[in-house]
Every structure is written in structure tokens, then in C-alpha cells.
Enzyme design. Structure first.
Site, mmCIF file in Angstrom:
data_model
loop_
_atom_site.group_PDB
_atom_site.id
_atom_site.type_symbol
_atom_site.label_atom_id
_atom_site.label_comp_id
_atom_site.label_asym_id
_atom_site.label_seq_id
_atom_site.Cartn_x
_atom_site.Cartn_y
_atom_site.Cartn_z
ATOM 1 N N SER A 59 1.127 -1.081 0.179
ATOM 2 C CA SER A 59 0.095 -0.363 0.231
ATOM 3 C C SER A 59 0.706 1.445 0.111
ATOM 4 O O SER A 59 1.662 1.406 -0.890
ATOM 5 C CB SER A 59 -1.126 -0.882 1.668
ATOM 6 O OG SER A 59 -2.029 0.684 0.482
ATOM 7 N N HIS A 60 0.820 2.624 0.460
ATOM 8 C CA HIS A 60 1.499 3.427 0.955
ATOM 9 C C HIS A 60 3.256 3.346 1.820
ATOM 10 O O HIS A 60 3.250 4.280 1.688
ATOM 11 C CB HIS A 60 0.726 4.193 1.937
ATOM 12 C CG HIS A 60 -0.261 3.556 3.702
ATOM 13 N ND1 HIS A 60 -0.477 2.704 3.641
ATOM 14 C CD2 HIS A 60 0.558 4.146 4.866
ATOM 15 C CE1 HIS A 60 -0.050 2.222 4.758
ATOM 16 N NE2 HIS A 60 0.667 3.231 5.171
ATOM 17 N N ASP A 115 -2.397 6.121 -3.263
ATOM 18 C CA ASP A 115 -1.261 5.984 -2.266
ATOM 19 C C ASP A 115 -0.757 4.790 -3.285
ATOM 20 O O ASP A 115 -1.693 4.461 -4.534
ATOM 21 C CB ASP A 115 -1.246 5.524 -0.902
ATOM 22 C CG ASP A 115 -2.079 3.896 -1.251
ATOM 23 O OD1 ASP A 115 -3.284 3.788 -2.028
ATOM 24 O OD2 ASP A 115 -3.071 3.346 -0.573
ATOM 25 N N ASP A 132 -1.104 1.255 -4.422
ATOM 26 C CA ASP A 132 -1.961 0.475 -4.824
ATOM 27 C C ASP A 132 -3.855 1.234 -5.181
ATOM 28 O O ASP A 132 -4.434 0.486 -5.115
ATOM 29 C CB ASP A 132 -2.379 -0.424 -3.886
ATOM 30 C CG ASP A 132 -2.752 -0.370 -2.129
ATOM 31 O OD1 ASP A 132 -2.841 0.536 -1.707
ATOM 32 O OD2 ASP A 132 -3.634 -1.188 -2.098
ATOM 33 N N ASP A 191 -5.333 2.704 -3.754
ATOM 34 C CA ASP A 191 -7.257 2.518 -2.870
ATOM 35 C C ASP A 191 -7.806 3.994 -2.175
ATOM 36 O O ASP A 191 -8.309 4.316 -1.060
ATOM 37 C CB ASP A 191 -7.478 1.540 -2.183
ATOM 38 C CG ASP A 191 -6.335 0.693 -1.582
ATOM 39 O OD1 ASP A 191 -4.640 1.603 -0.731
ATOM 40 O OD2 ASP A 191 -6.133 0.196 -0.550
ATOM 41 N N ARG A 192 -5.815 4.795 -1.572
ATOM 42 C CA ARG A 192 -6.036 5.817 -0.792
ATOM 43 C C ARG A 192 -6.468 6.611 -2.079
ATOM 44 O O ARG A 192 -5.551 6.993 -2.637
ATOM 45 C CB ARG A 192 -5.082 5.785 0.322
ATOM 46 C CG ARG A 192 -5.416 5.207 0.566
ATOM 47 C CD ARG A 192 -4.329 4.956 1.953
ATOM 48 N NE ARG A 192 -3.681 3.952 2.998
ATOM 49 C CZ ARG A 192 -3.042 4.411 4.274
ATOM 50 N NH1 ARG A 192 -2.917 5.781 4.752
ATOM 51 N NH2 ARG A 192 -3.772 3.246 4.888
ATOM 52 N N LYS A 194 -11.237 0.883 -0.721
ATOM 53 C CA LYS A 194 -11.436 2.232 -0.860
ATOM 54 C C LYS A 194 -10.956 2.315 -2.401
ATOM 55 O O LYS A 194 -10.271 1.542 -2.640
ATOM 56 C CB LYS A 194 -11.278 2.678 0.272
ATOM 57 C CG LYS A 194 -9.706 2.346 0.747
ATOM 58 C CD LYS A 194 -8.733 2.395 1.697
ATOM 59 C CE LYS A 194 -7.644 2.584 1.897
ATOM 60 N NZ LYS A 194 -7.386 1.093 2.581
HETATM 61 C C1 VG1 Z 1 -4.112 1.543 8.284
HETATM 62 C C2 VG1 Z 1 -5.205 2.775 7.692
HETATM 63 C C3 VG1 Z 1 -6.751 1.961 7.332
HETATM 64 C C4 VG1 Z 1 -6.472 1.290 6.418
HETATM 65 C C5 VG1 Z 1 -5.167 0.519 6.888
HETATM 66 C C6 VG1 Z 1 -4.965 -0.084 4.777
HETATM 67 O O1 VG1 Z 1 -4.657 0.327 9.209
HETATM 68 O O2 VG1 Z 1 -5.079 3.172 9.467
HETATM 69 O O3 VG1 Z 1 -7.825 3.269 8.189
HETATM 70 O O4 VG1 Z 1 -8.130 0.981 6.390
HETATM 71 O O5 VG1 Z 1 -4.594 0.822 6.829
HETATM 72 O O6 VG1 Z 1 -5.099 0.516 4.184
HETATM 73 P P1 VG1 Z 1 -3.329 0.802 10.433
HETATM 74 O O7 VG1 Z 1 -3.374 -0.690 11.049
HETATM 75 O O8 VG1 Z 1 -2.064 0.564 10.084
HETATM 76 O O9 VG1 Z 1 -4.250 2.095 11.171
HETATM 77 V V1 VG1 Z 1 -4.238 0.430 3.130
HETATM 78 O O10 VG1 Z 1 -4.963 1.874 1.854
HETATM 79 O O11 VG1 Z 1 -2.347 0.393 3.535
HETATM 80 O O12 VG1 Z 1 -4.148 -0.656 2.655
HETATM 81 CO CO CO Z 2 -3.343 1.269 0.277
#
Ligand code: VG1
Ligand code: CO
Length: 573
Positions: A130-131, A301, A303, A305-306, A402
Site C-alpha cells: 500500500s502506502h 497511494d 495501490d 485505494d487512498r 476503498k
Molecule cells: C491503516 C489505516 C486504515 C486502513 C489500513 C489499510 O491501518 O489506519 O484506516 O484501512 O491502513 O489501508 P493501520 O492499522 O496501520 O492504522 V492501505 O491503503 O495501507 O491498504
Molecule cells: Co492502499
């Protein structure tokens, strides 16, 4: 002799299925969304990847798995290709009948969700952290989504984790080679199998773009972006997976000029940056927007989704406000005119801006734990249409993830209808509903033991009877504790209970301080402190100034700086 030759050709053309012995690892527990580790962990630990992939396949009942369809995609980060080659070989050996893979192994998380649903696949594997940063020194990750297109539920991820702790062997077809570049079907005969194993390489954008065409009014959006009085936009792909999606949808189809798509070539290391759309990591976009050249800006981000939404001069829309504004203008989106609005939802740490809209429109609101998987059940049950998280996630029930591009199209639909600036739309919203100031402090890479101890101590302090009613003062601001708990959620559909979802302190004026440990890091711990406060009157103040006293209180209660030796957060959003 003829028979012999026939037999030899058969052996040569069929793919051998091998069972390879392996030893388990103790640390393959999926977090908020998949398993994330440093790339070198996957590279240097023998069969680390194989073990986890086998655990995913083994978690699926053989009857469901045999002959099934699965989807594979990734955000293009380093190790993506290597992992996909292994997944293909293991899928074949585990009885999967058909794999649908994005060309070059590229597919955004929302697009994978869309494709799983479209092809009625039993699930999908997404190669992304992801990010989190990528490249040889960065992170790699594996998300697993199930048949509804959403992230696997806790019951499934727990099962995967259990299997990974006792795994003894995995199945693989080591000789199977797939060409990820050419679109179309590739068939393989496996030894001892009647049906051939099929790999279908699909265009990474097409199905997803088709879905969006049926949600939004593309003609109106085209007019907004390239008509006579068109606005100027700047979309920053941050060298993640969205590049091809942005170019195809916004530039080619909606007529935005090519130079409105920035950093839209996916890179294995995201250009050395964090592909994380917030004011810190997408600072370039904010800077480029400052002089007022662009009316609208967005970043995504790794992937896809953000999203982060910006107005002219870099006016920042908090994700908590973003979902509330979309909710209040939901009928600017044709899809919702057709489906109606079934419910709204937000994750617990997300500000209550959305609650105000839900109340005014008499639409049900759900407050769920952090992570998109909790929204899926509600959507499947027809109770949720729109939801969001403070962590730059926004989406609807068109898929079960998302969706960054969707969020941008949603905002542009509002702009096309209202013909006002982003800033005016948000300020109107605050005038109508009041403003929920929100900020999040992240302390990254904290020692895990220190972080856990802090959370334990906090909980002990908070559950003590004397804590409720206690007053905290900073300057002339006084906050009195009204409620303190460890957030717990009962799924309204399945009645499953998720405990330990964040420590909440709620003050008598509704302000909140929330402490949580991140579940997406790849090492150490990330402590998140979420702070929010509602104001009916003082709605045009600076967020950090407004929330300063609560921030001070949050540090005082937790003793975070003393415990970690830090003097401030790594990131403020
Ligand atoms: C984080 C965010 C959460 C989001 C998750 C996955 O999780 O707070 O809101 O759904 O990342 O997003 P955490 O447990 O680090 O707070 V992604 O775009 O990283 O798949
Ligand atoms: Co993501």
C-alpha cells in the site's frame, strides 16, 4: 515406438506438480490489510513467500478451490513480478482452475475488487504494501481478498495465520512459465489433472473503467475537464499503480491535458518516496497547487485505494470531511440516484462529520473498527452505500475496497453540479453542520515493547473508576472525561465481536483522544493518536491551533515522549 514417442511428448508438455517440504515461520500474521514485511525478509528467508501463499490456498476449502477462478494483481513495486511467478506456479499446483492477472502483473486494489466481482472469482491476491515505501530496501506485502471482493475477514486471516504456524509442505509447478506481457489466454496441462490450468492476462484498467462509466456521468465530467469553461486539475500518481488508470480515465477519456497527470509512470521504488497521499508525503503536489494554477488536485497511494483531495491554492480537505461532503451531495452521483442511499459508515477514529449528515438526512450511520473489511458485511447485506476512514480512504458499495479514483470522480461530480470551488463547498458544509477539527499524530518505528507497555498502562489508567470525571486543563481550556474505553465492535450482520480496537477518551464536549497501534507496519510499532473536536461557531480556525490543548493532554496522559525519547510525531495528518 509410436506409443513411446506419444508418451514422451505427453510428459514433456505436461507440467510437473511437486510437493516441497518447508518449515513454518512464527510471524506471518496478516495485519489491518494483509502481510507486510521488508523486501529482504521475503528474499532472504527460505520459502517465506511460498509458505504464506500456501497458507492462503490451504485456508480455502479444497472443494471451493478446485477448478475455481482467482484474480492476481499488484502495485508494481519491487518483487512484484517474482512473487506473481511463484503464485501462478502454486495456484496451478493447488487446483485453482483459472487465474486472471493484470497485464505486467499490474492492477490496483480497487480494480482487483472489481474484477473479483465481475468474474465471480473466489478471491484475489494483491501484491502491495500500500502506502509503505518500496524498492529493495522498502516493504513488500500480500493482501488477500475473498469472493465479495473485499479484504478477508478476521476469521479467514486467523485461519491463514494458524496454517502458516504449522505448515510442513507446499505444492508448486516449478516448470510453469507464464508470459505476463501478452493479453489473452495461456493454457497448461498439468500431470494427473483432467482440466487444463488457464491463465488469462487482462487489461489492468478496462473492467474497472467500465464500472466507473456506469456510476458517474462521464459526459458531464468531460465538460468539466475539457469543455468551454473547464477547470484545471493536477493528479499525482506518486509513481504507484494509479498512473495507467489516471491517464486512461482522466486524460484519454475525460479530456484533461496530459500534463495534468503527474508521476503517473509506476516505479518499482515509487521514485524513492512514500507513496502516501497526505500533506507530508505529497508535499510536492501541495506546493505546485499553491500559486492557484489549478482548481483541483488529488494524490493516491501505492495501490490506488487512498486519496487526498485539494482545492485551489492547496486547500486541504480532511478525509473525515471529504466523506461527509460527498454524503451531503450524494445525488450529484448518478449511481446513487438509481440505488438510493442505504447507510453511511466511518471507522471509529474518523471524525463525526459524517454523523451530522446522517442525522440530518435520517440515514443510518455505522461506526466500525479501523480497516475496510468491516464495511464489506454491511454492504453485502444492503445496509451501506458510502463510507470513509480518516486515513484517506473513501468509497461506495460499487466494490468492496476503498477507491481513490472513485473519490476523485465523486468530488468532480460535485464540482460539475455545483460549479463552486472546493473551498467554498467545504466552508458551506461547515456553516451548515459545524466543523469537526481532526488531526492524527503518528509516531513511526517505536520500539514494540515500549508501545505495548504504553497501551497497557493507558488502559489500566482509563478503566480506573476515578478516571471518568477527571479534568484536564491547558491554558484556559478545560476538558472533563465523560467516557473512556477500549473500543469493541459487534458486527450487526454476523454478530462477531472485534475487541481491542483502540483506546478512546471522550470528553464532555464530545472531543476525543484515541490511541491505537497500527496494523500495517513492517517492523517496530507505529503509535497513532487521533484527536478531534467539534465546533459550531469557530469554524475557520487553524486545526493545529484548535487542537493544540487536546494534543498536549494526549501526550501528558500517555507519557509518550518520555517513554519513547521522541520530541514529536513523525507525521501529522
Ligand atoms: C491503516 C489505516 C486504515 C486502513 C489500513 C489499510 O491501518 O489506519 O484506516 O484501512 O491502513 O489501508 P493501520 O492499522 O496501520 O492504522 V492501505 O491503503 O495501507 O491498504
Ligand atoms: Co492502499
Amino acid at each position: 515406438i509410436l506409443k513411446y514417442i506419444e508418451w514422451i511428448t505427453y510428459i514433456l508438455s505436461t507440467v510437473l506438480v511437486l510437493t516441497v517440504p518447508t518449515a513454518p515461520y512464527p510471524d506471518q500474521r496478516p495485519g489491518s490489510s494483509g502481510l507486510r514485511k521488508k523486501v529482504y525478509v521475503f528474499q532472504s528467508r527460505r520459502h517465506y513467500l511460498h509458505n504464506f501463499i500456501q497458507s492462503i490456498f490451504s485456508s480455502i476449502d479444497l472443494r471451493d478451490r478446485q477448478g475455481s477462478t482467482m484474480v492476481v494483481g499488484g502495485d508494481g513495486r519491487f518483487f512484484n513480478q517474482t512473487a506473481i511467478e511463484v503464485i501462478v506456479q502454486m495456484a496451478a499446483a493447488n487446483g485453482v482452475g483459472r487465474l486472471i492477472i493484470g497485464q505486467h502483473g499490474i492492477m490496483s486494489t480497487p480494480a482487483v475488487s472489481c474484477v473479483i466481482r465481475k468474474y465471480k472469482a473466489i478471491g484475489g491476491i494483491i501484491l502491495t504494501a500500500s502506502h509503505n515505501p518500496g524498492g529493495p530496501d522498502g516493504d513488500f506485502g500480500i493482501k488477500f481478498n475473498t469472493a465479495n471482493g473485499g479484504p478477508a475477514q478476521e476469521a479467514v486471516t486467523n485461519k491463514i495465520f494458524q496454517i502458516s504456524r504449522t505448515i510442513e509442505e507446499f505444492a508448486i509447478c516449478p516448470a510453469l512459465r507464464v508470459n505476463l506481457a501478452s493479453l489473452g489466454k495461456q493454457m497448461f496441462d498439468l500431470e494427473n489433472k483432467f482440466k487444463p490450468f488457464t491463465v488469462e492476462i487482462v487489461d489492468s484498467v478496462e473492467s474497472y473503467a467500465n464500472l466507473l462509466r456506469n456510476i458517474f456521468d462521464f459526459a458531464a465530467l468531460k465538460e468539466l475537464l475539457s469543455g468551454e469553461n473547464h477547470i484545471k486539475i493536477r493528479l499525482d500518481g506518486m509513481h504507484g499503480v494509479v498512473g495507467p488508470y489516471v491517464r486512461r480515465i482522466f486524460c484519454e477519456e475525460l479530456g484533461s491535458p496530459a500534463n495534468s497527470a503527474i508521476s503517473c509512470v509506476p516505479m518499482e521504488d515509487f521514485g524513492g518516496q512514500h507513496p502516501d497521499p497526505n500533506l507530508t508525503y505529497a508535499a510536492d503536489l501541495v506546493d505546485a497547487m499553491r500559486d492557484g494554477q489549478y482548481d483541483f488536485g488529488a494524490a493516491f497511494d501505492g495501490d490506488g485505494d487512498r486519496n487526498m483531495i485539494l482545492g485551489k491554492h492547496g486547500f486541504f480537505v480532511t478525509p473525515s470531511d471529504s466523506v461527509a461532503v460527498i454524503a451531503d451531495n450524494i445525488f450529484c452521483i448518478p449511481y446513487f440516484q438509481q440505488t438510493g442511499v442505504r447507510g453511511f459508515a466511518r471507522s471509529m477514529p474518523t471524525s463525526a462529520a459524517l454523523d451530522k449528515v446522517a442525522k440530518a438526512t435520517k440515514i443510518e450511520l455505522y461506526e466500525t473498527p479501523t480497516g475496510w473489511k468491516y464495511f464489506g458485511n454491511l454492504m453485502d447485506a444492503g445496509r451501506l452505500s458510502l463510507c470513509g476512514e480518516e486515513s484517506f480512504g473513501t468509497g461506495g458499495d460499487h466494490i468492496r475496497e476503498k477507491d481513490g479514483i472513485w473519490a476523485v470522480l465523486a468530488w468532480l461530480s460535485i464540482l460539475a453540479t455545483r460549479r463552486q470551488s472546493v473551498e467554498d463547498i467545504v466552508k458551506d458544509h461547515w456553516l451548515k453542520y459545524g466543523r469537526n477539527y481532526f488531526t492524527r499524530y503518528d509516531y513511526e518505528d517505536v520500539d514494540l515493547d515500549v508501545a505495548c507497555e504504553m497501551m497497557e498502562d493507558l488502559e489500566i489508567l482509563m478503566v480506573d473508576k476515578s478516571f471518568v470525571g477527571q479534568r484536564f486543563a491547558v491554558g484556559d481550556k478545560i476538558y472533563q472525561v465523560e467516557k473512556a474505553d477500549n473500543f469493541e465492535y459487534t458486527d450487526p450482520i454476523h454478530s462477531t465481536i472485534s475487541r481491542n480496537q483502540g483506546l478512546r477518551i471522550i470528553f464532555s464536549d464530545g472531543s476525543r483522544i484515541i490511541y491505537r497501534l497500527s496494523g500495517t507496519g513492517s517492523g517496530g510499532a507505529t503509535v497513532r493518536i487521533y484527536i478531534d473536536s467539534y465546533e459550531k461557531e469557530h469554524i475557520f480556525q487553524d486545526t493545529q491551533v484548535m487542537l493544540g490543548p487536546l494534543a498536549t493532554i494526549s501526550l501528558k496522559i500517555s507519557q509518550l515522549h518520555n517513554r519513547t525519547g521522541r520530541s514529536g510525531p513523525s507525521v501529522i495528518t
